[in-house]
Motif scaffolding. Sequence first.
Motif, PDB file in Angstrom:
ATOM      1  N   ARG A  67       0.874  -1.150   0.032  1.00  0.00           N
ATOM      2  CA  ARG A  67       0.142   0.060  -0.124  1.00  0.00           C
ATOM      3  C   ARG A  67       0.783   1.202  -0.037  1.00  0.00           C
ATOM      4  O   ARG A  67       1.919   1.503   0.701  1.00  0.00           O
ATOM      5  N   PHE A  68       0.365   2.159  -0.817  1.00  0.00           N
ATOM      6  CA  PHE A  68       1.401   3.493  -1.082  1.00  0.00           C
ATOM      7  C   PHE A  68       0.511   4.759  -1.129  1.00  0.00           C
ATOM      8  O   PHE A  68      -0.816   4.523  -1.406  1.00  0.00           O
ATOM      9  N   ILE A  69       0.643   5.734  -0.811  1.00  0.00           N
ATOM     10  CA  ILE A  69       0.315   7.155  -0.646  1.00  0.00           C
ATOM     11  C   ILE A  69       1.159   7.995  -1.357  1.00  0.00           C
ATOM     12  O   ILE A  69       2.684   7.941  -1.188  1.00  0.00           O
ATOM     13  N   ARG A  70       0.665   9.114  -1.984  1.00  0.00           N
ATOM     14  CA  ARG A  70       1.406  10.020  -2.518  1.00  0.00           C
ATOM     15  C   ARG A  70       1.890  11.138  -1.465  1.00  0.00           C
ATOM     16  O   ARG A  70       0.920  11.550  -0.716  1.00  0.00           O
ATOM     17  N   ASP A  71       3.324  11.418  -1.483  1.00  0.00           N
ATOM     18  CA  ASP A  71       3.574  12.339  -0.554  1.00  0.00           C
ATOM     19  C   ASP A  71       3.130  13.883  -0.707  1.00  0.00           C
ATOM     20  O   ASP A  71       3.068  14.728   0.217  1.00  0.00           O
ATOM     21  N   PHE A  72       3.138  14.091  -2.369  1.00  0.00           N
ATOM     22  CA  PHE A  72       3.041  15.525  -2.483  1.00  0.00           C
ATOM     23  C   PHE A  72       1.738  15.364  -3.582  1.00  0.00           C
ATOM     24  O   PHE A  72       1.598  14.249  -4.271  1.00  0.00           O
ATOM     25  N   PRO A  73       0.731  16.364  -3.542  1.00  0.00           N
ATOM     26  CA  PRO A  73      -0.311  16.278  -4.385  1.00  0.00           C
ATOM     27  C   PRO A  73      -0.148  16.241  -5.884  1.00  0.00           C
ATOM     28  O   PRO A  73      -0.823  15.723  -6.521  1.00  0.00           O
ATOM     29  N   SER A  74       1.010  16.647  -6.049  1.00  0.00           N
ATOM     30  CA  SER A  74       1.233  16.754  -7.549  1.00  0.00           C
ATOM     31  C   SER A  74       2.875  16.521  -7.515  1.00  0.00           C
ATOM     32  O   SER A  74       3.459  16.655  -6.764  1.00  0.00           O
ATOM     33  N   PRO A  75       3.348  16.521  -8.822  1.00  0.00           N
ATOM     34  CA  PRO A  75       4.796  16.004  -9.119  1.00  0.00           C
ATOM     35  C   PRO A  75       5.613  17.287  -8.746  1.00  0.00           C
ATOM     36  O   PRO A  75       5.208  18.433  -8.899  1.00  0.00           O
ATOM     37  N   VAL A  76       6.784  17.156  -8.190  1.00  0.00           N
ATOM     38  CA  VAL A  76       7.588  18.164  -7.422  1.00  0.00           C
ATOM     39  C   VAL A  76       8.948  18.086  -8.190  1.00  0.00           C
ATOM     40  O   VAL A  76       9.307  17.065  -8.364  1.00  0.00           O
ATOM     41  N   PRO A  77       9.928  19.243  -7.966  1.00  0.00           N
ATOM     42  CA  PRO A  77      11.310  19.008  -8.432  1.00  0.00           C
ATOM     43  C   PRO A  77      12.037  17.983  -7.615  1.00  0.00           C
ATOM     44  O   PRO A  77      11.757  17.814  -6.375  1.00  0.00           O
ATOM     45  N   TRP A  78      13.246  17.539  -8.006  1.00  0.00           N
ATOM     46  CA  TRP A  78      14.131  16.671  -7.201  1.00  0.00           C
ATOM     47  C   TRP A  78      14.455  16.971  -5.907  1.00  0.00           C
ATOM     48  O   TRP A  78      14.372  16.138  -4.912  1.00  0.00           O
ATOM     49  N   ALA A  79      14.587  18.556  -5.727  1.00  0.00           N
ATOM     50  CA  ALA A  79      15.214  19.074  -4.683  1.00  0.00           C
ATOM     51  C   ALA A  79      13.958  18.821  -3.275  1.00  0.00           C
ATOM     52  O   ALA A  79      14.568  18.680  -2.349  1.00  0.00           O
ATOM     53  N   GLU A  80      12.731  18.981  -3.524  1.00  0.00           N
ATOM     54  CA  GLU A  80      11.765  18.642  -2.721  1.00  0.00           C
ATOM     55  C   GLU A  80      11.972  17.178  -2.036  1.00  0.00           C
ATOM     56  O   GLU A  80      11.615  16.921  -1.078  1.00  0.00           O
ATOM     57  N   VAL A  81      11.968  16.211  -3.038  1.00  0.00           N
ATOM     58  CA  VAL A  81      11.969  14.815  -2.748  1.00  0.00           C
ATOM     59  C   VAL A  81      13.143  14.686  -1.751  1.00  0.00           C
ATOM     60  O   VAL A  81      13.182  13.941  -0.892  1.00  0.00           O
ATOM     61  N   SER A  82      14.221  14.945  -2.313  1.00  0.00           N
ATOM     62  CA  SER A  82      15.479  15.129  -1.752  1.00  0.00           C
ATOM     63  C   SER A  82      15.428  15.409  -0.247  1.00  0.00           C
ATOM     64  O   SER A  82      15.989  14.842   0.788  1.00  0.00           O
ATOM     65  N   ALA A  83      14.849  16.619  -0.144  1.00  0.00           N
ATOM     66  CA  ALA A  83      15.075  17.128   1.324  1.00  0.00           C
ATOM     67  C   ALA A  83      14.321  16.227   1.984  1.00  0.00           C
ATOM     68  O   ALA A  83      14.404  16.094   3.331  1.00  0.00           O
ATOM     69  N   ARG A  84      12.886  16.037   1.806  1.00  0.00           N
ATOM     70  CA  ARG A  84      12.150  15.306   2.649  1.00  0.00           C
ATOM     71  C   ARG A  84      12.587  13.711   2.774  1.00  0.00           C
ATOM     72  O   ARG A  84      12.623  13.394   3.999  1.00  0.00           O
ATOM     73  N   MET A  85      13.327  13.030   2.019  1.00  0.00           N
ATOM     74  CA  MET A  85      13.949  11.819   2.153  1.00  0.00           C
ATOM     75  C   MET A  85      15.105  12.061   3.090  1.00  0.00           C
ATOM     76  O   MET A  85      15.469  11.155   3.886  1.00  0.00           O
ATOM     77  N   GLU A  86      15.863  12.908   2.963  1.00  0.00           N
ATOM     78  CA  GLU A  86      17.028  13.360   4.002  1.00  0.00           C
ATOM     79  C   GLU A  86      16.502  13.142   5.634  1.00  0.00           C
ATOM     80  O   GLU A  86      17.053  12.797   6.454  1.00  0.00           O
ATOM     81  N   LYS A  87      15.408  14.066   5.602  1.00  0.00           N
ATOM     82  CA  LYS A  87      14.785  14.078   7.023  1.00  0.00           C
ATOM     83  C   LYS A  87      14.283  12.782   7.494  1.00  0.00           C
ATOM     84  O   LYS A  87      14.539  12.359   8.482  1.00  0.00           O
ATOM     85  N   ARG A  88      13.766  12.136   6.552  1.00  0.00           N
ATOM     86  CA  ARG A  88      13.199  10.885   7.017  1.00  0.00           C
ATOM     87  C   ARG A  88      14.333   9.827   7.342  1.00  0.00           C
ATOM     88  O   ARG A  88      14.096   8.991   8.195  1.00  0.00           O
ATOM     89  N   LYS A  89      15.557   9.819   6.730  1.00  0.00           N
ATOM     90  CA  LYS A  89      16.765   9.229   6.836  1.00  0.00           C
ATOM     91  C   LYS A  89      17.406   9.366   8.199  1.00  0.00           C
ATOM     92  O   LYS A  89      17.854   8.404   8.848  1.00  0.00           O
ATOM     93  N   ARG A  90      17.060  10.184   8.747  1.00  0.00           N
ATOM     94  CA  ARG A  90      17.646  10.721  10.178  1.00  0.00           C
ATOM     95  C   ARG A  90      16.993   9.949  11.164  1.00  0.00           C
ATOM     96  O   ARG A  90      17.391   9.752  12.172  1.00  0.00           O
ATOM     97  N   SER A  91      15.547   9.627  10.811  1.00  0.00           N
ATOM     98  CA  SER A  91      14.853   9.130  11.870  1.00  0.00           C
ATOM     99  C   SER A  91      14.773   7.684  11.640  1.00  0.00           C
ATOM    100  O   SER A  91      14.173   7.013  12.395  1.00  0.00           O
ATOM    101  N   ASP A  92      14.981   7.201  10.478  1.00  0.00           N
ATOM    102  CA  ASP A  92      14.733   5.855  10.052  1.00  0.00           C
ATOM    103  C   ASP A  92      15.849   5.394   8.901  1.00  0.00           C
ATOM    104  O   ASP A  92      15.693   5.227   7.980  1.00  0.00           O
ATOM    105  N   PRO A  93      16.861   5.076   9.647  1.00  0.00           N
ATOM    106  CA  PRO A  93      18.200   4.663   8.735  1.00  0.00           C
ATOM    107  C   PRO A  93      17.854   3.410   7.797  1.00  0.00           C
ATOM    108  O   PRO A  93      18.798   3.132   7.063  1.00  0.00           O
ATOM    109  N   ASP A  94      16.883   2.451   8.170  1.00  0.00           N
ATOM    110  CA  ASP A  94      16.766   1.372   7.504  1.00  0.00           C
ATOM    111  C   ASP A  94      15.596   1.389   6.288  1.00  0.00           C
ATOM    112  O   ASP A  94      15.370   0.367   5.734  1.00  0.00           O
TER     113      ASP A  94
END
Length: 113
Positions: A67-94
Amino acid sequence: MSLQLKTEIWVQAFLRRCEVNGQFGSVITRGAEEAGALYIVINHLDGGHDLLSPAPGAAYDEAGERRFIRDFPSPVPWAEVSARMEKRKRSDPDLWLIEVEDRTGLAGLTVES
């Protein structure tokens, strides 16, 4: 009862399916083999990216599909995806992060609204 694959096996099968469908996919961040959280970036090759995240609740639906959901309501530039994932990696390194190139869809994945 549905079979729930280890994340690593699911990723390998998903990337193979993408390859068969003519879509390039790769692992950006390799997480825990057994049950790492799985995030998928769909690169639309026009500067826009969809980020698919695990849906709240059970990881699988009644049919055994992830099961998946969209993080953003519409497509975004890579920089936004990267920033969100860097934050998530800090709290979930696995966690796992996969990228697939798909100009017109979501690499065959069903996304909940």
